[in-house]
Design a protein around this motif. Structure first.
Motif, PDB file in Angstrom:
ATOM      1  N   ALA A 337      43.371  40.122  34.775  1.00 42.91           N
ATOM      2  CA  ALA A 337      43.207  38.937  34.088  1.00 42.91           C
ATOM      3  C   ALA A 337      42.898  37.978  35.186  1.00 42.91           C
ATOM      4  O   ALA A 337      43.443  37.754  36.518  1.00 42.91           O
ATOM      5  CB  ALA A 337      44.652  38.170  33.510  1.00 42.91           C
ATOM      6  N   THR A 338      41.716  37.213  35.043  1.00 45.19           N
ATOM      7  CA  THR A 338      41.251  36.189  35.791  1.00 45.19           C
ATOM      8  C   THR A 338      41.476  34.795  35.454  1.00 45.19           C
ATOM      9  O   THR A 338      41.011  34.558  34.051  1.00 45.19           O
ATOM     10  CB  THR A 338      39.962  36.500  36.323  1.00 45.19           C
ATOM     11  OG1 THR A 338      39.521  37.544  36.818  1.00 45.19           O
ATOM     12  CG2 THR A 338      39.391  35.359  37.138  1.00 45.19           C
ATOM     13  N   TYR A 461      43.723  37.544  39.209  1.00 49.30           N
ATOM     14  CA  TYR A 461      42.909  36.755  40.071  1.00 49.30           C
ATOM     15  C   TYR A 461      42.849  35.504  39.656  1.00 49.30           C
ATOM     16  O   TYR A 461      42.298  35.019  38.786  1.00 49.30           O
ATOM     17  CB  TYR A 461      41.406  37.347  39.980  1.00 49.30           C
ATOM     18  CG  TYR A 461      40.467  36.863  41.222  1.00 49.30           C
ATOM     19  CD1 TYR A 461      40.004  37.658  42.242  1.00 49.30           C
ATOM     20  CD2 TYR A 461      39.726  35.647  41.229  1.00 49.30           C
ATOM     21  CE1 TYR A 461      39.358  37.304  43.012  1.00 49.30           C
ATOM     22  CE2 TYR A 461      39.037  35.121  42.112  1.00 49.30           C
ATOM     23  CZ  TYR A 461      38.615  35.925  43.038  1.00 49.30           C
ATOM     24  OH  TYR A 461      37.808  35.667  44.204  1.00 49.30           O
ATOM     25  N   VAL A 462      43.526  34.474  40.759  1.00 46.96           N
ATOM     26  CA  VAL A 462      43.596  33.244  40.319  1.00 46.96           C
ATOM     27  C   VAL A 462      42.868  32.241  41.409  1.00 46.96           C
ATOM     28  O   VAL A 462      42.640  32.239  42.553  1.00 46.96           O
ATOM     29  CB  VAL A 462      45.086  32.483  40.692  1.00 46.96           C
ATOM     30  CG1 VAL A 462      45.337  31.210  40.336  1.00 46.96           C
ATOM     31  CG2 VAL A 462      45.960  33.601  39.908  1.00 46.96           C
ATOM     32  N   GLY A 485      53.093  40.653  38.865  1.00 50.30           N
ATOM     33  CA  GLY A 485      52.327  41.598  39.291  1.00 50.30           C
ATOM     34  C   GLY A 485      51.369  41.350  40.469  1.00 50.30           C
ATOM     35  O   GLY A 485      51.633  40.354  41.125  1.00 50.30           O
ATOM     36  N   PRO A 486      50.495  42.333  40.784  1.00 44.17           N
ATOM     37  CA  PRO A 486      49.454  41.943  42.005  1.00 44.17           C
ATOM     38  C   PRO A 486      48.698  40.958  41.593  1.00 44.17           C
ATOM     39  O   PRO A 486      48.249  40.991  40.485  1.00 44.17           O
ATOM     40  CB  PRO A 486      49.003  43.295  42.072  1.00 44.17           C
ATOM     41  CG  PRO A 486      48.917  44.147  40.603  1.00 44.17           C
ATOM     42  CD  PRO A 486      50.319  43.546  40.057  1.00 44.17           C
ATOM     43  N   TRP A 539      35.117  38.189  43.700  1.00 44.42           N
ATOM     44  CA  TRP A 539      35.787  38.402  42.283  1.00 44.42           C
ATOM     45  C   TRP A 539      35.180  39.910  41.760  1.00 44.42           C
ATOM     46  O   TRP A 539      36.078  40.313  41.158  1.00 44.42           O
ATOM     47  CB  TRP A 539      35.752  37.229  41.356  1.00 44.42           C
ATOM     48  CG  TRP A 539      36.170  37.916  39.787  1.00 44.42           C
ATOM     49  CD1 TRP A 539      37.115  37.687  39.227  1.00 44.42           C
ATOM     50  CD2 TRP A 539      34.901  38.194  38.829  1.00 44.42           C
ATOM     51  NE1 TRP A 539      36.921  38.051  38.063  1.00 44.42           N
ATOM     52  CE2 TRP A 539      35.573  38.473  37.927  1.00 44.42           C
ATOM     53  CE3 TRP A 539      33.607  38.178  38.785  1.00 44.42           C
ATOM     54  CZ2 TRP A 539      35.373  38.784  36.644  1.00 44.42           C
ATOM     55  CZ3 TRP A 539      33.157  38.717  37.506  1.00 44.42           C
ATOM     56  CH2 TRP A 539      33.819  39.085  36.343  1.00 44.42           C
ATOM     57  N   LEU A 540      33.936  39.845  41.985  1.00 42.06           N
ATOM     58  CA  LEU A 540      33.401  41.294  41.597  1.00 42.06           C
ATOM     59  C   LEU A 540      33.887  42.498  42.145  1.00 42.06           C
ATOM     60  O   LEU A 540      34.099  43.428  41.671  1.00 42.06           O
ATOM     61  CB  LEU A 540      31.709  41.067  41.633  1.00 42.06           C
ATOM     62  CG  LEU A 540      31.274  42.248  40.917  1.00 42.06           C
ATOM     63  CD1 LEU A 540      31.173  42.392  39.395  1.00 42.06           C
ATOM     64  CD2 LEU A 540      29.563  42.189  41.279  1.00 42.06           C
ATOM     65  N   ALA A 541      33.977  42.116  43.449  1.00 42.05           N
ATOM     66  CA  ALA A 541      34.531  43.476  44.338  1.00 42.05           C
ATOM     67  C   ALA A 541      35.922  43.788  43.926  1.00 42.05           C
ATOM     68  O   ALA A 541      36.560  44.848  44.010  1.00 42.05           O
ATOM     69  CB  ALA A 541      34.562  42.971  45.834  1.00 42.05           C
ATOM     70  N   TRP A 542      36.623  42.549  43.671  1.00 35.85           N
ATOM     71  CA  TRP A 542      38.049  42.808  43.242  1.00 35.85           C
ATOM     72  C   TRP A 542      38.191  43.494  41.685  1.00 35.85           C
ATOM     73  O   TRP A 542      38.861  44.317  41.630  1.00 35.85           O
ATOM     74  CB  TRP A 542      38.691  41.400  43.098  1.00 35.85           C
ATOM     75  CG  TRP A 542      40.120  41.346  42.491  1.00 35.85           C
ATOM     76  CD1 TRP A 542      41.442  41.406  43.195  1.00 35.85           C
ATOM     77  CD2 TRP A 542      40.544  41.164  41.235  1.00 35.85           C
ATOM     78  NE1 TRP A 542      42.365  41.488  42.456  1.00 35.85           N
ATOM     79  CE2 TRP A 542      42.008  41.342  41.048  1.00 35.85           C
ATOM     80  CE3 TRP A 542      39.943  40.969  40.258  1.00 35.85           C
ATOM     81  CZ2 TRP A 542      42.632  40.989  39.965  1.00 35.85           C
ATOM     82  CZ3 TRP A 542      40.592  40.735  38.633  1.00 35.85           C
ATOM     83  CH2 TRP A 542      41.727  40.891  38.918  1.00 35.85           C
ATOM     84  N   LEU A 543      37.405  43.290  41.034  1.00 32.43           N
ATOM     85  CA  LEU A 543      37.232  44.005  39.757  1.00 32.43           C
ATOM     86  C   LEU A 543      36.840  45.329  39.620  1.00 32.43           C
ATOM     87  O   LEU A 543      37.673  46.092  39.248  1.00 32.43           O
ATOM     88  CB  LEU A 543      36.077  43.010  38.854  1.00 32.43           C
ATOM     89  CG  LEU A 543      36.471  43.157  37.169  1.00 32.43           C
ATOM     90  CD1 LEU A 543      37.549  42.466  36.867  1.00 32.43           C
ATOM     91  CD2 LEU A 543      35.152  42.676  36.578  1.00 32.43           C
ATOM     92  N   HIS A 544      35.803  45.429  40.766  1.00 40.85           N
ATOM     93  CA  HIS A 544      35.415  47.204  40.839  1.00 40.85           C
ATOM     94  C   HIS A 544      36.531  47.789  41.562  1.00 40.85           C
ATOM     95  O   HIS A 544      36.664  48.936  41.391  1.00 40.85           O
ATOM     96  CB  HIS A 544      34.252  47.291  41.643  1.00 40.85           C
ATOM     97  CG  HIS A 544      32.965  47.088  40.979  1.00 40.85           C
ATOM     98  ND1 HIS A 544      32.486  48.026  40.301  1.00 40.85           N
ATOM     99  CD2 HIS A 544      32.131  45.759  40.640  1.00 40.85           C
ATOM    100  CE1 HIS A 544      31.207  47.587  39.752  1.00 40.85           C
ATOM    101  NE2 HIS A 544      31.207  46.230  40.048  1.00 40.85           N
ATOM    102  N   GLY A 545      37.551  47.024  42.205  1.00 41.37           N
ATOM    103  CA  GLY A 545      38.650  47.691  42.739  1.00 41.37           C
ATOM    104  C   GLY A 545      39.707  48.275  41.835  1.00 41.37           C
ATOM    105  O   GLY A 545      40.478  49.062  42.216  1.00 41.37           O
ATOM    106  N   HIS A 546      39.791  47.644  40.640  1.00 36.68           N
ATOM    107  CA  HIS A 546      40.674  48.368  39.820  1.00 36.68           C
ATOM    108  C   HIS A 546      40.086  49.479  38.913  1.00 36.68           C
ATOM    109  O   HIS A 546      40.877  50.383  38.747  1.00 36.68           O
ATOM    110  CB  HIS A 546      40.981  47.228  38.763  1.00 36.68           C
ATOM    111  CG  HIS A 546      41.762  46.043  39.275  1.00 36.68           C
ATOM    112  ND1 HIS A 546      43.048  46.161  39.531  1.00 36.68           N
ATOM    113  CD2 HIS A 546      41.470  45.012  39.513  1.00 36.68           C
ATOM    114  CE1 HIS A 546      43.432  45.051  40.124  1.00 36.68           C
ATOM    115  NE2 HIS A 546      42.304  44.164  40.303  1.00 36.68           N
TER     116      HIS A 546
END
Length: 578
Positions: A337-338, A461-462, A485-486, A539-546
């Motif tokens: 969730a962003t 991601y906030v 959560g993380p 944010w995109l890097a964070w998303l790919h990290g999941h």
């Protein structure tokens, strides 16, 4: 006759003494009026009855300082050699024209106003012994009063307007009157050329199809721009207080187009503007709609989970949705969730709280006779938060100077108002802004499911805007105190809109990150690293990290080619309904 008119003779000493008295009397009248209006705004005694307040002595000193500085100002006006001109201050666009300083009379008007404004605001700060919330209201009212009484807002005290009137022989005032009458007719201040933009033609143009529709929302599936896409799709929930295309203004600014170009399967909810058929719609319905959209995308693409984004009020609702899913044992349907400038804890919600009291609630009820609130009311509310920029600036340019409206897509979106269901709106103001129930476990529920934000463990991601006046960053930060959560918190430069809509290609602003878990926003900032430019790549890097698994962009990944057939082209009917 010559081409250049001779300059007018300098004013005589008698003239200047007369103007000194006039300006001095005007100062006194404006100051008394300002304090009286502020007192009414917060239902407190006028200055003459402040003897019982602990701040009476500081206030009295503030008044002494005011008259001392006023006398010094008048002395400079009568004899400029006595003292230097006013010291350098923060640039004020209202007085940017050289005419404000070149003409002694207008220079006195300008300096007198700035002196009054400064002392009105300082007078508020000098008050002690009143509740902090009431002082916040007084501070907000004071700023509104001093902004409204600026001499730049009136034709005969604005040298630019007077010069324009002479130059055009009054045509600017006639054109301005035409603008004003048109705005009065539609009940809304115009900020930009109303004919410059058309939805689907030069804004909201990212290719896609509407593939699902309910009485509350349409679901748009955007056409892939890459051969492969991320296996986990992205579902965006924009706020229903505004139109969704703030995220799709034009190809250069569009977050939606950018996300598609990065290889994401993008879905966006387009909410319906409320009408009489939605008189019974409540917050439960929006939570149910978010769950329905999640399940619809999962079923269409045959995937176990989706990534989600919630912007502003839709982010607040997404937090509640995650809590409901967690309580039902379905948290795994949302992979991440962003949150774009979203609040869940309203204890520090900023200046919007000043619009939530019994009188405001009664006004909203009186304006909601058909079961929905006209979006123009909310537009006025948001404009008042930045009255100098979004109201008075346009009063001067549009009505007094008679200038043509510039084409500006962001301001077109800002004026494209959306109606709100009355029951939902009142509950939102009372339950969240006023009573702050969302962070009280079990105080609210949706479809008989209690909401407890501490049960939310979804990776989040906030994003907050450092200069956000609608969702202040310290208010957005508080989401980190409730989710378990993380979580990655990012503080972006600029505010509620520009802080979000900041494409990498623009090379604007910056953002701050801090890998350490901080106890509060100040600690986060103290240990944060600043990165120039847009936070979107972060944010995109964070998303790919999941989960960075990819699939071919074919079959159901093409809008209308799966089990859900295309209903119509994006951006759909709902965003165009009024």
């Amino acid at each position: 006759m010559t081409d250049t008119a001779a300059p007018p003779p300098p004013p005589s000493l008698e003239d200047m003494q007369r103007w000194t008295w006039v300006i001095g009397r005007a100062q006194q009248m404006l100051l008394e009026h300002g304090f009286d209006q502020m007192a009414k705004a917060v239902e407190m005694p006028a200055p003459g009855a402040l003897a019982g307040i602990g701040g009476a002595a500081p206030l009295a000193q503030a008044q002494v300082d005011f008259w001392t500085e006023s006398m010094a100002l008048w002395q400079r006006f009568l004899n400029p050699a006595v003292a230097p001109a006013d010291p350098p201050t923060v640039k004020d666009r209202r007085f940017a024209s050289p005419l404000w300083q070149e003409n002694p009379l207008f220079d006195l008007i300008r300096q007198s106003y700035l002196l009054i404004a400064d002392h009105v605001l300082r007078g508020v700060e000098a008050l002690d012994g009143i509740p902090a919330e009431q002082k916040d209201k007084l501070r907000f009212a004071a700023k509104a009063v001093v902004d409204a009484m600026s001499p730049s807002n009136f034709a005969f005290t604005n040298p630019d307007v007077m010069a324009k009137t002479v130059e055009t022989r009054g045509e600017n005032l006639l054109k301005g009157l035409e603008h004003m009458l048109r705005d009065l007719g539609k009940g809304q201040l115009t900020h930009t050329d109303p004919d410059a933009f058309q939805i689907g033609r030069n804004i909201a143009t990212t290719p896609g199809k509407v593939v699902h529709e309910t009485p509350l929302y349409q679901l748009i599936h955007y056409t892939p721009a890459t051969d492969t896409v991320l296996a986990v799709p992205l579902l965006i929930f924009p706020p229903w207080i505004n139109r969704f295309y703030i995220l799709d203004l034009n190809p250069e600014k569009s977050f939606i187009r950018w996300a598609v170009e990065q290889g994401l399967s993008v879905f966006v909810v387009s909410w319906k503007s409320a009408d009489a058929s939605m008189k019974d719609v409540t917050w439960d319905d929006y939570i149910a709609a978010q769950i329905d959209a999640v399940d619809t995308v999962r079923a269409l693409l045959d995937v176990p989970a989706v990534h989600t984004i919630g912007y502003c009020v839709a982010g607040t609702t997404l937090a509640a949705t995650l809590a409901v899913l967690a309580a039902r044992g379905a948290a795994e349907t949302v992979a991440s969730a962003t949150f774009f400038t979203a609040q869940v804890d309203f204890s520090r919600a900023g200046e919007l709280r000043h619009f939530i009291d019994d009188e405001q609630l009664k006004l909203i009820e009186s304006l909601s006779g058909d079961g929905y609130l006209d979006g123009r009311y909310m537009a006025v509310t948001f404009n008042l938060l930045r009255g100098r920029d979004l109201i008075w600036n346009y009063v001067v340019n549009n009505y007094l100077l008679g200038q043509d409206y510039p084409p500006f897509d962001l301001l077109h979106w800002n004026g494209d108002t959306t109606n709100l269901p009355a029951k939902w709106h009142r509950a939102y103001l009372c339950d969240l802004y006023r009573d702050n129930k969302l962070v009280q476990p079990g105080a609210l529920s949706a479809a008989d499911t209690p909401i407890d934000l501490t049960k939310v463990t979804t990776p989040s991601y906030v994003q907050a805007g450092r200069e956000d006046h609608i969702a202040p960053p310290d208010s957005v930060w508080k989401i980190t105190e409730h989710f378990t959560g993380p979580l990655r918190f990012v503080l972006a430069g600029s505010g509620h809109i520009a802080g979000v809509v900041n494409p990498p290609s623009a090379g604007k602003y910056q953002y701050w990150t801090n890998p350490e878990r901080a106890p509060n926003l100040d600690a986060f900032i103290a240990g944060a690293t600043e990165t120039k430019g847009s936070w979107w790549p972060d944010w995109l890097a964070w998303l790919h990290g999941h989960d960075d698994a990819e699939v071919k962009a074919k079959g159901a990944r093409i809008p209308g080619k799966g089990k859900l057939k295309a209903i119509e082209d994006a951006p759909g009917r709902y965003v165009k309904s009024r």
